[in-house]
Design a protein around this motif. Structure first.
Motif, PDB file in Angstrom:
ATOM      1  N   HIS A 148       0.831  -1.199   0.000  1.00 15.41           N
ATOM      2  CA  HIS A 148       0.000   0.000   0.000  1.00 15.41           C
ATOM      3  C   HIS A 148       0.869   1.254   0.000  1.00 15.41           C
ATOM      4  O   HIS A 148       1.961   1.287   0.558  1.00 15.41           O
ATOM      5  CB  HIS A 148      -0.909   0.014   1.236  1.00 15.41           C
ATOM      6  N   SER A 149       0.357   2.294  -0.627  1.00 14.39           N
ATOM      7  CA  SER A 149       0.963   3.617  -0.566  1.00 14.39           C
ATOM      8  C   SER A 149      -0.159   4.633  -0.745  1.00 14.39           C
ATOM      9  O   SER A 149      -1.324   4.271  -0.972  1.00 14.39           O
ATOM     10  CB  SER A 149       2.020   3.796  -1.653  1.00 14.39           C
ATOM     11  N   PHE A 150       0.187   5.924  -0.701  1.00 13.42           N
ATOM     12  CA  PHE A 150      -0.832   6.941  -0.936  1.00 13.42           C
ATOM     13  C   PHE A 150      -1.356   6.877  -2.363  1.00 13.42           C
ATOM     14  O   PHE A 150      -2.420   7.396  -2.676  1.00 13.42           O
ATOM     15  CB  PHE A 150      -0.269   8.341  -0.654  1.00 13.42           C
ATOM     16  N   GLY A 151      -0.606   6.208  -3.227  1.00 13.91           N
ATOM     17  CA  GLY A 151      -1.056   6.044  -4.603  1.00 13.91           C
ATOM     18  C   GLY A 151      -1.995   4.869  -4.790  1.00 13.91           C
ATOM     19  O   GLY A 151      -2.435   4.604  -5.912  1.00 13.91           O
ATOM     20  N   GLY A 152      -2.301   4.136  -3.705  1.00 16.58           N
ATOM     21  CA  GLY A 152      -3.213   3.008  -3.791  1.00 16.58           C
ATOM     22  C   GLY A 152      -2.539   1.709  -3.387  1.00 16.58           C
ATOM     23  O   GLY A 152      -1.405   1.688  -2.896  1.00 16.58           O
ATOM     24  N   SER A 153      -3.244   0.597  -3.612  1.00 19.18           N
ATOM     25  CA  SER A 153      -2.751  -0.732  -3.283  1.00 19.18           C
ATOM     26  C   SER A 153      -2.453  -1.501  -4.571  1.00 19.18           C
ATOM     27  O   SER A 153      -3.113  -1.312  -5.587  1.00 19.18           O
ATOM     28  CB  SER A 153      -3.782  -1.500  -2.447  1.00 19.18           C
ATOM     29  N   LYS A 154      -1.474  -2.393  -4.479  1.00 21.22           N
ATOM     30  CA  LYS A 154      -1.073  -3.113  -5.667  1.00 21.22           C
ATOM     31  C   LYS A 154      -0.422  -4.442  -5.282  1.00 21.22           C
ATOM     32  O   LYS A 154       0.227  -4.541  -4.245  1.00 21.22           O
ATOM     33  CB  LYS A 154      -0.080  -2.269  -6.490  1.00 21.22           C
ATOM     34  N   ASN A 155      -0.610  -5.454  -6.125  1.00 22.77           N
ATOM     35  CA  ASN A 155       0.048  -6.735  -5.938  1.00 22.77           C
ATOM     36  C   ASN A 155       1.392  -6.746  -6.665  1.00 22.77           C
ATOM     37  O   ASN A 155       1.493  -6.286  -7.805  1.00 22.77           O
ATOM     38  CB  ASN A 155      -0.818  -7.880  -6.472  1.00 22.77           C
ATOM     39  N   PHE A 156       2.408  -7.299  -6.004  1.00 22.42           N
ATOM     40  CA  PHE A 156       3.731  -7.444  -6.603  1.00 22.42           C
ATOM     41  C   PHE A 156       4.136  -8.913  -6.556  1.00 22.42           C
ATOM     42  O   PHE A 156       3.837  -9.617  -5.581  1.00 22.42           O
ATOM     43  CB  PHE A 156       4.756  -6.590  -5.861  1.00 22.42           C
ATOM     44  N   TYR A 157       4.827  -9.371  -7.593  1.00 21.20           N
ATOM     45  CA  TYR A 157       5.161 -10.783  -7.721  1.00 21.20           C
ATOM     46  C   TYR A 157       6.677 -10.959  -7.796  1.00 21.20           C
ATOM     47  O   TYR A 157       7.353 -10.306  -8.594  1.00 21.20           O
ATOM     48  CB  TYR A 157       4.499 -11.369  -8.972  1.00 21.20           C
ATOM     49  N   PHE A 158       7.195 -11.851  -6.941  1.00 25.64           N
ATOM     50  CA  PHE A 158       8.610 -12.226  -6.931  1.00 25.64           C
ATOM     51  C   PHE A 158       9.527 -11.004  -6.829  1.00 25.64           C
ATOM     52  O   PHE A 158      10.539 -10.909  -7.510  1.00 25.64           O
ATOM     53  CB  PHE A 158       8.945 -13.047  -8.180  1.00 25.64           C
ATOM     54  N   LYS A 159       9.164 -10.074  -5.941  1.00 25.05           N
ATOM     55  CA  LYS A 159       9.952  -8.861  -5.766  1.00 25.05           C
ATOM     56  C   LYS A 159      10.887  -8.913  -4.552  1.00 25.05           C
ATOM     57  O   LYS A 159      11.737  -8.029  -4.399  1.00 25.05           O
ATOM     58  CB  LYS A 159       9.022  -7.653  -5.617  1.00 25.05           C
ATOM     59  N   SER A 160      10.738  -9.915  -3.673  1.00 23.10           N
ATOM     60  CA  SER A 160      11.576 -10.007  -2.480  1.00 23.10           C
ATOM     61  C   SER A 160      12.118 -11.418  -2.337  1.00 23.10           C
ATOM     62  O   SER A 160      11.401 -12.395  -2.592  1.00 23.10           O
ATOM     63  CB  SER A 160      10.786  -9.638  -1.218  1.00 23.10           C
ATOM     64  N   GLN A 161      13.381 -11.512  -1.923  1.00 26.13           N
ATOM     65  CA  GLN A 161      14.015 -12.799  -1.667  1.00 26.13           C
ATOM     66  C   GLN A 161      14.791 -12.721  -0.358  1.00 26.13           C
ATOM     67  O   GLN A 161      15.228 -11.636   0.060  1.00 26.13           O
ATOM     68  CB  GLN A 161      14.979 -13.179  -2.803  1.00 26.13           C
ATOM     69  N   ASN A 162      14.943 -13.888   0.281  1.00 23.72           N
ATOM     70  CA  ASN A 162      15.681 -13.945   1.536  1.00 23.72           C
ATOM     71  C   ASN A 162      16.500 -15.235   1.584  1.00 23.72           C
ATOM     72  O   ASN A 162      15.998 -16.309   1.239  1.00 23.72           O
ATOM     73  CB  ASN A 162      14.724 -13.906   2.732  1.00 23.72           C
ATOM     74  N   VAL A 163      17.759 -15.116   1.993  1.00 26.02           N
ATOM     75  CA  VAL A 163      18.611 -16.294   2.167  1.00 26.02           C
ATOM     76  C   VAL A 163      19.216 -16.239   3.567  1.00 26.02           C
ATOM     77  O   VAL A 163      19.638 -15.172   4.037  1.00 26.02           O
ATOM     78  CB  VAL A 163      19.719 -16.356   1.088  1.00 26.02           C
ATOM     79  N   GLN A 164      19.204 -17.380   4.249  1.00 27.30           N
ATOM     80  CA  GLN A 164      19.711 -17.449   5.616  1.00 27.30           C
ATOM     81  C   GLN A 164      20.504 -18.722   5.825  1.00 27.30           C
ATOM     82  O   GLN A 164      20.089 -19.806   5.403  1.00 27.30           O
ATOM     83  CB  GLN A 164      18.548 -17.404   6.614  1.00 27.30           C
ATOM     84  N   GLY A 165      21.656 -18.590   6.463  1.00 30.19           N
ATOM     85  CA  GLY A 165      22.464 -19.734   6.844  1.00 30.19           C
ATOM     86  C   GLY A 165      22.562 -19.830   8.352  1.00 30.19           C
ATOM     87  O   GLY A 165      22.593 -18.807   9.052  1.00 30.19           O
ATOM     88  N   SER A 166      22.598 -21.048   8.875  1.00 31.58           N
ATOM     89  CA  SER A 166      22.653 -21.217  10.321  1.00 31.58           C
ATOM     90  C   SER A 166      23.523 -22.406  10.691  1.00 31.58           C
ATOM     91  O   SER A 166      23.751 -23.323   9.892  1.00 31.58           O
ATOM     92  CB  SER A 166      21.239 -21.410  10.897  1.00 31.58           C
ATOM     93  N   LEU A 167      24.008 -22.385  11.918  1.00 30.92           N
ATOM     94  CA  LEU A 167      24.718 -23.498  12.536  1.00 30.92           C
ATOM     95  C   LEU A 167      24.040 -23.795  13.857  1.00 30.92           C
ATOM     96  O   LEU A 167      23.860 -22.897  14.687  1.00 30.92           O
ATOM     97  CB  LEU A 167      26.190 -23.138  12.776  1.00 30.92           C
TER      98      LEU A 167
END
Length: 284
Positions: A148-167
């Motif tokens: 959402h923004s003041f310009g309205g609401s919109k759907n976005f596709y495949f715009k964010s990615q996350n990678v995590q490593g752990s021990l």
């Protein structure tokens, strides 16, 4: 609770467990489906609104709020294809009550927002132990995000990615993990605005003290940095530091079900003041 706050905690404790919580089964891996349902309440007195999955981050909203209270519901499914490979599917929504003061009349006003937030899919790979530590890498991408923004609401596709490593490791009676990750955000184009949220890097650790075969005391700490936000190419924020400290407890109801409570507290002006939540873990 990528974390909704409890997701990483529950992966740490139960990704290798279908029996009652005890040392012998904490790292036991079984093929099958697991469900994690998390509900969180967030409050903050700063100007930001937040997302919690897959990790805490500041939304790219163009408004400056006096106060925000948000409720999040997140449903995550983890399916183990092989002992070393999991598929992760998650979706969630939220309700936000945001308070502000109008510039022309200086009157206090509120805005309520309710609806679907995002859906993510990913893979988690667990490697062979290294000096009694178990490495794991998790990669996720947002299939759809409703923003959402003041310009309205919109759907976005495949715009964010996350990678995590752990021990992850165990030293009687403590189960612990160290992790680090990177979150990537592509710019969002609304009708009149182009918003670049900025990317994030983070590092943290979790520790669970096993008090009995059914109960653990859980603690965690994380430091996250989110790069500058830009609107229509103009920078409108500095690098945000978001340190958080969490504490909670997990109780194993039976061989297939566990319940967790958690409190998370921010350590800077850019972090949420507090997040309280509960999670239900279930193996089918």
């Amino acid at each position: 609770m990528k974390k909704i706050l409890f997701t990483f905690l529950l992966f740490t404790l139960f990704a290798f467990s279908s029996d009652e919580l005890n040392i012998d089964t904490l790292f036991k891996k079984q093929i099958g489906l697991r469900s994690i349902t998390s509900f969180s309440l967030l409050s903050t007195g700063n100007e930001h609104s937040y997302y919690l999955y897959p990790n805490i981050g500041v939304n790219g909203n163009t408004a400056i709020w006096n106060d925000t209270k948000q409720a999040f519901l997140q449903q995550t499914f983890v399916y183990t294809l092989f002992p070393k490979l999991d598929i992760i599917v998650s979706a969630g929504g939220s309700y936000a009550r945001q308070e502000y003061t109008t510039f022309d009349t200086s009157e206090f006003a509120t805005q309520n927002q309710f609806g679907f937030d995002s859906s993510w899919i990913g893979l988690s790979y667990t490697g062979e132990s290294i000096a009694d530590l178990i490495p794991q890498i998790t990669i996720q991408t947002a299939v759809i995000q409703r923003e959402h923004s003041f310009g309205g609401s919109k759907n976005f596709y495949f715009k964010s990615q996350n990678v995590q490593g752990s021990l992850r490791g165990y030293s009687d009676p403590v189960v612990y993990s160290l992790y680090a990750g990177f979150g990537y955000n592509q710019p969002r184009k609304f009708n009149t605005l182009k918003i670049d949220y900025g990317h994030s890097v983070y590092i943290g650790g979790d520790l669970s003290l096993v008090l009995s075969p059914k109960i653990t005391l859980d603690m965690g700490i994380e430091q996250r940095f989110q790069s500058e936000q830009k609107i229509n190419g103009r920078k409108n924020s500095e690098i945000r530091s978001i340190p958080t400290l969490s504490t909670g407890s997990t109780y194993s109801l039976n061989a297939d079900t566990a319940f967790a409570i958690n409190a998370n507290f921010g350590g800077s002006s850019a972090a949420p003041d507090a997040i309280f939540g509960v999670s239900l873990w279930k193996k089918f």
